[in-house]
Design an enzyme around this catalytic site. Structure first.
Site, PDB file in Angstrom:
ATOM      1  N   GLU A 277       6.704  53.478  63.768  1.00 54.81           N
ATOM      2  CA  GLU A 277       8.040  53.882  63.408  1.00 54.81           C
ATOM      3  C   GLU A 277       8.772  54.487  64.352  1.00 54.81           C
ATOM      4  OE1 GLU A 277      11.210  55.159  62.529  1.00 54.81           O
ATOM      5  OE2 GLU A 277       9.964  56.992  61.671  1.00 54.81           O
ATOM      6  N   CYS A 311      15.332  60.175  61.964  1.00 56.56           N
ATOM      7  CA  CYS A 311      15.330  58.719  62.091  1.00 56.56           C
ATOM      8  C   CYS A 311      16.354  57.868  61.371  1.00 56.56           C
ATOM      9  CB  CYS A 311      14.040  57.984  62.219  1.00 56.56           C
ATOM     10  SG  CYS A 311      13.152  58.256  60.583  1.00 56.56           S
TER      11      CYS A 311
END
Length: 505
Positions: A277, A311
């Site tokens: 990720e 994020c």
């Protein structure tokens, strides 16, 4: 007065947030941690290779942890690898994670204190993270059914006559788990929970900035019944980190971080499974018919939570030209109400960035944009490791604050006229994690959702939303594979077929 005593960064009106309850720095043992690393099935309590852990608010020393060398990592992988030969039944794995869920909830105050001390999170944000970590462990235990497998469609072909078959999901082996600083407990839970329920062992390399949260969670898992050899955890230097991902006994590397580091890991790891990720440059579209108050609330919350070190953080906002001035003003008003200050003050909205050099980097990017013609609507001021929440307009398209992941409290607002053009602008990035669209037209919402090249599209919400059970990840440079507990369990296991023949009468 130091940053320990008061809020060191002012609001737009020059106010500072006084700390409600001063709190002293605590040593590792006072956090209830049994050691400074967990390697080869035992807690390490002393070391001649120490890594300092400091409070990003003022740089003061919190604790010291073991900095593992390549020799430690090799021994850790050996111990975890050997532990896989001992049976640990699925029901035992489920019960251990259920017990760990209870322990995390019971020890929530202690865990939140650790998070708030070593990371950028305010105590309020830390409380929320602990609750999510407990949910992540609960979901890991609750999704054991995903490992049951399925029957094989042998009767669907003449070549399957006289046979029956099925598969079950088997563990991959040893997982190398590498986690960042911004969610130091829950992202560790996302690595450990799915890995363990799937039957794997884990060598965990947490962020050098926030290792105490990881050590605390590993301690809880061991107390909950995870076998001693199934986990190892320590911070490492670059050389030892390379030895981890290149060890031939590592079956999969599960990494959360930036794409440049991911490139290095992928080159080092070679042909083995990767689960990654890798962040985002997330956009929000506010259409002409979008609810402006709702959008402004979401933009401010999504852009400035955890000081923008997220994020999913809102970085680019595209507003229909007819509503542009109104949205900029609503966002400015809400931004200037935010309190920037000590993490330990419950009234604080934004704490510091993780390091002062990161705050300096964000300051440099904003200064570059300003020199190129951008307007600073509010913010743009750095004080030590604190950076005021910043709203920009008139940002040139080549600016780093638009092209790259800022990972700081900065949001850029740009006008658009045609929806087709703004979709192209949103997609014009190497990232593709999540995006938000504000509109009252479901036709518009669905059309835009189909055209955006991202992992998730949020309708009448910003990019800054996920639940821990949903498939999580992005397209392009935002990731490889999908996390989220059920998806991660599948990623961290593999089907093993069993076919029985000779059954014809």
């Amino acid at each position: 007065m130091t940053a320990c005593d008061c809020a060191v960064a002012a609001t737009a009106e020059g106010e500072v947030a006084e700390e409600a309850i001063p709190e002293s720095k605590l040593g590792t043992d006072e956090h209830g941690l049994p050691g400074i690393a967990y390697l080869s099935g035992a807690w390490l309590r002393s070391s001649d290779r120490l890594q300092p852990v400091v409070d990003p608010e003022d740089g003061s020393l919190i604790a010291e942890v073991h900095n593992a060398g390549s020799d430690d990592i090799a021994a850790a992988v050996s111990g975890v690898y050997e532990s896989l030969s001992s049976e640990w039944e699925l029901w035992q794995r489920r019960e251990a994670l259920d017990r760990a869920t209870v322990l995390v909830r019971e020890e929530a105050a202690r865990l939140a204190g650790i998070i708030a001390l070593e990371s950028s999170k305010t105590i309020t944000e830390a409380d929320r993270e602990v609750a999510r970590a407990a949910e992540t462990l609960r979901l890991s235990a609750a999704n054991v059914h995903l490992l049951e497998g399925e029957t094989l469609p042998l009767a669907d072909t003449a070549r399957g006559a006289g046979r029956i078959g099925w598969n079950r999901r088997a563990p991959l082996g040893v997982v190398a788990a590498i986690t960042p600083f911004n969610d130091p407990l829950n992202l560790v839970a996302h690595k450990l929970g799915p890995s363990l329920i799937a039957g794997n062992g884990v060598v965990l390399k947490p962020s050098r900035e926030t290792p105490l949260s990881a050590l605390a969670l590993v301690d809880i898992l061991l107390r909950a019944g995870v076998p001693a050899g199934r986990i190892a955890v320590s911070v490492t230097d670059r050389e030892a980190g390379e030895s981890l991902v290149t060890d031939p006994r590592i079956a999969v590397v599960s990494f959360t971080g930036g794409p440049s580091t991911a490139d290095i890991i992928a080159a080092q790891a070679g042909a083995r499974k990767l689960l990654m990720e890798l962040g985002g440059n997330n956009a929000v579209i506010v259409c002409e018919d979008g609810e402006l108050e709702l959008a402004a609330d979401g933009i401010v919350d999504g852009a400035f939570g955890v000081a923008g070190q997220n994020c999913l953080s809102v970085q680019r906002v595209y507003v229909h030209r007819s509503q542009f001035k109104a949205v900029v003003e609503l966002v400015r008003e809400r931004t200037e109400r935010l309190v920037v200050g000590s993490k330990r003050n419950p009234a604080t909205d934004l704490g510091p960035l993780i390091r002062e050099d990161e705050a300096r980097r964000v300051e440099e990017w904003v200064s570059e944009a300003k020199a190129a013609g951008a307007t600073v609507v509010t913010g743009g001021v750095r004080t030590g490791s604190f950076f005021a929440p910043t709203v920009l307009t008139d940002v040139p398209l080549g600016s780093r604050v638009l092209r790259e992941e800022v990972f700081g409290p900065v949001v850029s607002i740009l006008p658009f006229s045609e929806l087709s053009d703004v979709v192209s602008s949103v997609n014009d990035t190497e990232y593709g994690l999540q995006a938000g669209v504000f509109t009252t037209s479901m036709q518009t919402a669905f059309a835009v959702a189909e055209q955006l090249h991202v992992g998730s599209v949020l309708i009448n919400d910003t990019s800054d939303y996920r639940i821990d059970s949903m498939p999580f990840g992005g397209s392009k440079r935002s990731g490889v594979g999908r996390e989220g507990v059920p998806s991660a369990i599948l990623e961290l296991s593999e089907p093993k077929n069993v076919i029985v023949s000779g059954l014809a009468g």
